[in-house]
Design a protein around this motif. Structure first.
Motif, PDB file in Angstrom:
ATOM      1  N   SER A 124       0.839  -1.208   0.000  1.00  0.00           N
ATOM      2  CA  SER A 124       0.000   0.000   0.000  1.00  0.00           C
ATOM      3  C   SER A 124       0.872   1.256   0.000  1.00  0.00           C
ATOM      4  N   HIS A 125       1.930   1.247   0.815  1.00  0.00           N
ATOM      5  CA  HIS A 125       2.834   2.402   0.868  1.00  0.00           C
ATOM      6  C   HIS A 125       3.578   2.543  -0.463  1.00  0.00           C
ATOM      7  N   TYR A 126       3.974   1.423  -1.034  1.00  0.00           N
ATOM      8  CA  TYR A 126       4.634   1.434  -2.345  1.00  0.00           C
ATOM      9  C   TYR A 126       3.713   2.079  -3.383  1.00  0.00           C
ATOM     10  N   SER A 182      11.870  -2.758  -2.210  1.00  0.00           N
ATOM     11  CA  SER A 182      12.960  -3.726  -2.359  1.00  0.00           C
ATOM     12  C   SER A 182      13.458  -4.240  -1.014  1.00  0.00           C
ATOM     13  N   GLN A 183      13.121  -3.503   0.060  1.00  0.00           N
ATOM     14  CA  GLN A 183      13.511  -3.932   1.397  1.00  0.00           C
ATOM     15  C   GLN A 183      12.453  -4.840   2.053  1.00  0.00           C
ATOM     16  N   SER A 184      11.362  -5.060   1.344  1.00  0.00           N
ATOM     17  CA  SER A 184      10.272  -5.869   1.909  1.00  0.00           C
ATOM     18  C   SER A 184      10.711  -7.315   2.101  1.00  0.00           C
ATOM     19  N   GLU A 185      10.442  -7.844   3.276  1.00  0.00           N
ATOM     20  CA  GLU A 185      10.803  -9.234   3.581  1.00  0.00           C
ATOM     21  C   GLU A 185      10.096 -10.197   2.627  1.00  0.00           C
ATOM     22  N   GLN A 186       8.860  -9.904   2.291  1.00  0.00           N
ATOM     23  CA  GLN A 186       8.082 -10.824   1.461  1.00  0.00           C
ATOM     24  C   GLN A 186       8.636 -10.963   0.047  1.00  0.00           C
TER      25      GLN A 186
END
Length: 517
Positions: A478-480, A497-501
């Motif tokens: 959502s923030h992206y 790109s820093q998202s764990e998922q």
């Protein structure tokens, strides 16, 4: 002495005739029963006329007592036989009209009042139960089980959708169904005296009644959902109403198919993943034609016949990719002569070869394709996946691996088609929506948010404990999306790109770094 002989042979003739007529009506449908009645009465009347004419012709004296006795006994035989014909026809017509087409054994049980259902015990167990009616269903349940009843009612929309997919139309519910929910297995076996140790429920055609109980255990000791069990029993009811509507005899369809279709419906609605119990590799569906075959396979080979029958139905759907084939097979029995021949002609599968090994053969093919992919032989891997998916188009694991292969090659649109296919097969699987959302970050960030929201909705609805993982991804995507809308593309990429998922999808992260709008 002659009179005694005449009476003796008349009685023997009546007994033999009664046995033959009972046998004929046990095997007769409404139509054939009526034909037998009409032809029988015509034959009896004709026989009486001939007997009367012969008696008159044989009169050499004013009174021929010997001939008169013969005529009297013949008349008595014809009257009793005619009465028996009419009575049996009425019984046969009434039973079929009330319960639908029955097997000869079922008809005998109705006449003799013999079933494995203890009606007296049932009425005693449910005497204080509240009732809740919903459309064609009457629920009777313990007072503290009302929430479970409402949960089951909430699943009826899913069952109705499956009804449309399998049968092609809303089947006329000429009889309502009664659903009794008991609190435990101990009370269940009081109601159903022949219940097996792991039997989770039952449906009886004679009274259109399903009996289930809370906290059942399957052959693996796992606890299936009550909604899944009710859906299985309701599947029997649907098949019953379908056969009545189409005028097809119940025993024209083998037991494995009745159980398999019901198990398929139960699996789709119950949603839990069931693990297989022991299944003999020699067991084929042709070994499960009758209810006695079913019981024998359970006892002698200790096979998990319910799992086997359910997987057999899934295999058929995977091979043909048309759920209405399940009803088409039944509808074409008369055209092809037998169920097995109809099954073979419409599916291309010989039921004699349909065993657990043939059903699970695609898993070995999938292992080969997966190995080729990880050896970077993408071309051969893709060829193998396409062959598997052509034969088994409803296997979500095969589509999942194929989608990952396409992502590996950055073939986004094709991967998106594969992901949407998985959603159509597993519309209530939250992880399928998560995988779709990851992919959509490359294609449509708004839709990626929508898909993440759907995943979280299902997770919360199913009370999955680890819902925080889905919530975190929804927050991230959502923030992206917000940053992209603000045209802060570099910041958006650095954040997502820093998202764990997304850490397991370097191809997606690489593609996102190229996004400029």
């Amino acid at each position: 002495m002659r009179v005694v002989k005449y009476i003796f042979f008349t009685l023997i003739g009546l007994i033999i005739t009664a046995i033959l007529l009972v046998g004929v009506f046990l095997l007769s449908s409404k139509l054939w029963g009526t034909i037998v009645l009409i032809l029988g009465l015509i034959g009896l009347f004709t026989a009486f006329i001939f007997a009367l004419v012969n008696f008159i012709k044989s009169q050499s004296k004013l009174y021929n007592w010997n001939g008169l006795i013969k005529l009297s006994l013949k008349s008595l035989y014809l009257i009793i036989t005619g009465t028996l014909l009419v009575v049996l026809w009425i019984f046969n017509f009434a039973i079929i009209d009330e319960y639908g087409e029955f097997t000869p054994l079922d008809k005998m049980n109705v006449v003799l009042g013999k079933t494995d259902i203890n009606e007296k015990a049932i009425q005693q167990l449910i005497k204080d139960y509240p009732e809740l009616k919903s459309q064609n269903i009457t629920f009777k349940y313990p007072p503290n089980s009302e929430d479970q009843v409402h949960e089951m009612i909430s699943k009826m929309g899913d069952i109705e959708q499956l009804e449309l997919e399998i049968f092609g139309y809303q089947i006329p519910k000429t009889k309502n169904i009664e659903v009794i929910i008991l609190p435990n297995y101990e009370e269940y076996i009081q109601a159903r005296t022949s219940a097996g140790e792991r039997e989770g429920g039952s449906y009886t055609r004679m009274d259109n009644r399903a009996i289930i109980y809370e906290q059942p255990k399957d052959v693996n000791g796992e606890e299936p959902s009550l909604s899944g069990i009710l859906s299985h029993e309701y599947g029997h009811y649907l098949m019953d109403m379908f056969l009545v509507d189409k005028g097809i005899k119940f025993d024209d369809v083998p037991t494995w198919y009745h159980e398999g279709v019901s198990e398929y419906i139960g699996n789709q609605v119950g949603e839990e993943l069931k693990s297989a119990g022991n299944i003999s590799p020699d067991l084929t569906v042709v070994n499960l034609q009758s209810s006695q075959d079913w019981k024998n396979a359970t006892k002698q080979s200790e096979s998990d016949v319910y799992y086997f029958a359910g997987k057999a139905i899934e295999y058929v759907l995977g091979s043909v990719d048309d759920s209405i084939i399940l009803s088409d097979i039944v509808l074409n029995i008369k055209e092809f002569g037998t169920f097995d021949e109809s099954f073979k002609q419409l599916t291309g599968i010989d039921p004699k070869t349909l065993n657990i090994e043939s059903i699970n053969s695609w898993e070995k093919d999938l292992d080969v394709a997966y190995k080729l992919w990880h050896e970077d032989d993408f071309k051969k891997a893709e060829e193998n996946y396409k062959k598997i998916l052509k034969k088994h188009p409803r296997e979500p694991l095969a589509w999942h691996q194929y989608a990952l292969l396409l992502v590996k090659q950055k073939r986004w649109e094709e991967a998106l088609i594969a992901r949407r296919k998985i959603i159509s097969i597993e519309p209530e699987n939250p992880y399928s929506y998560m995988d779709l959302s990851y992919l959509l970050t490359v294609i449509d960030s708004q839709e990626a948010v929508n898909s993440a929201e759907k995943a979280l909705e299902i997770v919360k609805k199913d009370n999955i404990e680890d819902w925080g993982f889905s919530q975190k991804w929804l927050d991230d995507v959502s923030h992206y999306h917000e940053l992209k809308n603000e045209k802060k593309y570099t910041e958006a990429y650095q954040f997502i790109s820093q998202s764990e998922q997304l850490s397991n999808f370097p191809e997606i992260i690489g593609a996102l770094s190229q996004i400029k709008n």
